[in-house]
Motif scaffolding. Structure first.
Motif, short mmCIF file in Angstrom:
data_model
loop_
_atom_site.label_atom_id
_atom_site.label_comp_id
_atom_site.label_asym_id
_atom_site.label_seq_id
_atom_site.Cartn_x
_atom_site.Cartn_y
_atom_site.Cartn_z
N GLY A 1 0.81 -1.20 0.00
CA GLY A 1 0.00 0.00 0.00
C GLY A 1 0.85 1.25 0.00
O GLY A 1 2.08 1.19 0.08
N PRO A 2 0.21 2.43 -0.08
CA PRO A 2 0.98 3.69 -0.13
C PRO A 2 1.79 3.93 1.14
O PRO A 2 2.90 4.47 1.08
N VAL A 3 1.24 3.55 2.30
CA VAL A 3 1.98 3.76 3.54
C VAL A 3 3.26 2.92 3.54
O VAL A 3 4.35 3.40 3.92
N SER A 4 3.15 1.69 3.09
CA SER A 4 4.34 0.82 3.03
C SER A 4 5.38 1.37 2.06
O SER A 4 6.59 1.33 2.33
N LEU A 5 4.90 1.90 0.93
CA LEU A 5 5.84 2.46 -0.05
C LEU A 5 6.57 3.68 0.52
O LEU A 5 7.78 3.84 0.32
N VAL A 6 5.84 4.54 1.23
CA VAL A 6 6.47 5.73 1.82
C VAL A 6 7.49 5.33 2.87
O VAL A 6 8.61 5.87 2.92
N LEU A 7 7.14 4.37 3.72
CA LEU A 7 8.08 3.92 4.74
C LEU A 7 9.32 3.28 4.12
O LEU A 7 10.45 3.51 4.57
N ALA A 8 9.10 2.50 3.06
CA ALA A 8 10.24 1.87 2.38
C ALA A 8 11.14 2.93 1.75
O ALA A 8 12.38 2.83 1.79
N LEU A 9 10.52 3.98 1.18
CA LEU A 9 11.30 5.07 0.58
C LEU A 9 12.12 5.81 1.63
O LEU A 9 13.29 6.14 1.41
N LEU A 10 11.51 6.07 2.79
CA LEU A 10 12.23 6.77 3.86
C LEU A 10 13.42 5.93 4.37
O LEU A 10 14.51 6.47 4.62
N PHE B 1 17.35 6.92 4.17
CA PHE B 1 18.18 6.92 5.39
C PHE B 1 19.44 6.09 5.19
O PHE B 1 20.52 6.43 5.69
N LEU B 2 19.33 5.01 4.44
CA LEU B 2 20.48 4.14 4.22
C LEU B 2 21.40 4.65 3.12
O LEU B 2 22.62 4.45 3.17
N LEU B 3 20.82 5.31 2.11
CA LEU B 3 21.61 5.68 0.93
C LEU B 3 22.23 7.07 1.01
O LEU B 3 23.25 7.32 0.38
N LEU B 4 21.62 7.98 1.75
CA LEU B 4 22.14 9.36 1.79
C LEU B 4 23.59 9.44 2.27
O LEU B 4 24.38 10.21 1.71
N PRO B 5 23.98 8.68 3.32
CA PRO B 5 25.41 8.73 3.71
C PRO B 5 26.34 8.29 2.57
O PRO B 5 27.46 8.82 2.45
N LEU B 6 25.88 7.35 1.73
CA LEU B 6 26.71 6.93 0.61
C LEU B 6 26.81 8.02 -0.45
O LEU B 6 27.86 8.25 -1.05
N LEU B 7 25.67 8.70 -0.69
CA LEU B 7 25.67 9.74 -1.72
C LEU B 7 26.51 10.95 -1.32
O LEU B 7 26.93 11.73 -2.17
N ALA B 8 26.76 11.12 -0.01
CA ALA B 8 27.55 12.27 0.44
C ALA B 8 28.98 12.22 -0.08
O ALA B 8 29.66 13.24 -0.15
N VAL B 9 29.42 11.00 -0.47
CA VAL B 9 30.81 10.88 -0.94
C VAL B 9 30.96 11.42 -2.37
O VAL B 9 32.08 11.72 -2.80
N VAL B 10 29.84 11.57 -3.10
CA VAL B 10 29.92 12.04 -4.49
C VAL B 10 30.48 13.46 -4.58
O VAL B 10 31.45 13.71 -5.31
N PRO B 11 29.89 14.46 -3.86
CA PRO B 11 30.49 15.81 -3.96
C PRO B 11 31.91 15.86 -3.41
O PRO B 11 32.74 16.64 -3.91
#
Length: 268
Positions: A7-16, A20-30
Motif C-alpha cells: 500500500g501507499p503507507v508501506s511504499l512511503v516507509l520503504a522510501l524513507l 536513510f540508508l543511501l544518503l550517507p553513501l551519496l555524500a561521498v559524491v560531492p
C-alpha cells in the motif's frame, strides 16, 4: 494466485528507509569532486583531478588487480571446501553433524582480531618453510580469506541442501548411482543457485576484507582495502572518495543487470 502489492503507507516507509540508508553513501559524491588535496566538501569549483589520479597512479590499478586475483582464488577455494563439507554432511548424515557444523562455523563467532592474530602466527610459521606461500604473499592472503569466508559459503549451501527433496538422492542410490554420480549429476545441479551465491558472497567478503589483511600483509600484498586504509591514515587522500563513487556505480550496475535478468527469467 493473487498478487499482493504494498500500500501507499508501506511504499512511503520503504522510501524513507532507503533514503536513510543511501544518503550517507551519496555524500561521498560531492567530496570526490573537490579540487582540494584534502578530504573536504567542494566550495564552488568542481574538479575531476582525483579521478584522473586513479588512472595515473599505478598503485591503484595494481591493488585492484591483486584484490581481484585474491578474491577469485579465495572464492574458488571457499566454495569447494564448503561444498565438499556440506555434501558429505547431507549425504552421509554422520552422528556428530551438529558438532561438525558448529566447528566449521567457528570463524563466524570468533572475534576477527583473534582470527587475525591466529592467521598471522600461522603464516609467519609457513614463511619459514616457503616464501611463496606465507606472510605478506598473495597466496597467503587468499588462504586466510578462505578461512574467514568458508563459514558463510557453508551456511548458504546447507540452506540450499535443506530445500532439496532427499528422495531424489535415494532414488538415484536405489538405481545404482555411485557417490560421485549422485553428487555431481543429481545433487549439485539442483543446488547450483546456492553454489553460485556462495561463490559470489565469498568473493565480495574477500574483496572488502581489511581486519585480517592488516595483520598478515606488510609491503608486498597491498590489496585495495589496505591501500584505501593507508590513504586515510597517512594523508586522507580524496582519491579514496573518487574510488568509492566508482565502486558504488559498479555495484548499482551489477544489481540492475541482475534484476533485469531475474525479471526476464520469471516473466511468463
Amino acid at each position: 494466485m493473487p498478487t499482493y502489492r504494498p500500500g501507499p503507507v508501506s511504499l512511503v516507509l520503504a522510501l524513507l528507509v532507503a533514503l536513510f540508508l543511501l544518503l550517507p553513501l551519496l555524500a561521498v559524491v560531492p567530496v570526490s569532486l573537490t579540487p582540494s588535496r584534502m578530504l573536504t566538501m567542494p566550495s564552488g569549483e568542481l574538479s575531476l583531478r582525483h579521478y584522473r589520479s586513479l588512472i595515473e597512479d599505478p598503485r591503484w590499478l595494481d591493488s585492484i588487480l591483486l584484490s581481484i586475483r585474491i578474491g577469485v582464488v579465495s572464492s574458488a577455494l571457499s566454495t569447494v571446501l564448503a561444498l565438499t563439507f556440506s555434501l558429505g554432511v547431507w549425504m552421509f548424515q554422520p552422528r556428530f553433524t551438529a558438532a561438525l557444523v558448529g566447528f566449521v562455523l567457528l570463524p563466524m563467532v570468533v572475534p576477527p582480531v583473534v582470527s587475525a592474530v591466529t592467521l598471522y602466527f600461522l603464516l609467519t610459521s609457513v614463511s619459514g618453510i616457503s616464501t611463496f606461500f606465507g606472510y605478506d604473499t598473495w597466496l597467503g592472503v587468499a588462504m586466510a580469506h578462505s578461512v574467514m569466508t568458508v563459514p558463510f559459503a557453508t551456511v548458504l549451501i546447507l540452506v540450499s541442501l535443506s530445500q532439496l527433496d532427499r528422495r531424489i538422492d535415494l532414488a538415484a542410490r536405489g538405481l545404482g548411482a555411485s557417490v560421485w554420480e549422485r553428487a555431481t549429476r543429481i545433487i549439485m545441479p539442483n543446488i547450483k543457485f546456492g553454489i553460485v551465491t556462495a561463490a559470489l558472497l565469498s568473493f565480495v567478503l574477500s574483496w572488502e576484507e581489511i581486519g585480517v589483511t592488516l595483520f598478515i600483509t606488510s609491503v608486498n600484498a597491498i590489496t585495495l582495502p589496505r591501500l584505501m586504509w593507508m590513504g586515510l591514515r597517512d594523508n586522507i587522500d580524496p582519491a579514496i572518495a573518487a574510488l568509492s563513487v566508482i565502486l558504488i556505480i559498479v555495484t548499482v550496475l551489477v544489481l540492475a543487470v541482475r534484476s533485469v535478468i531475474t525479471r526476464r527469467q520469471t516473466a511468463p
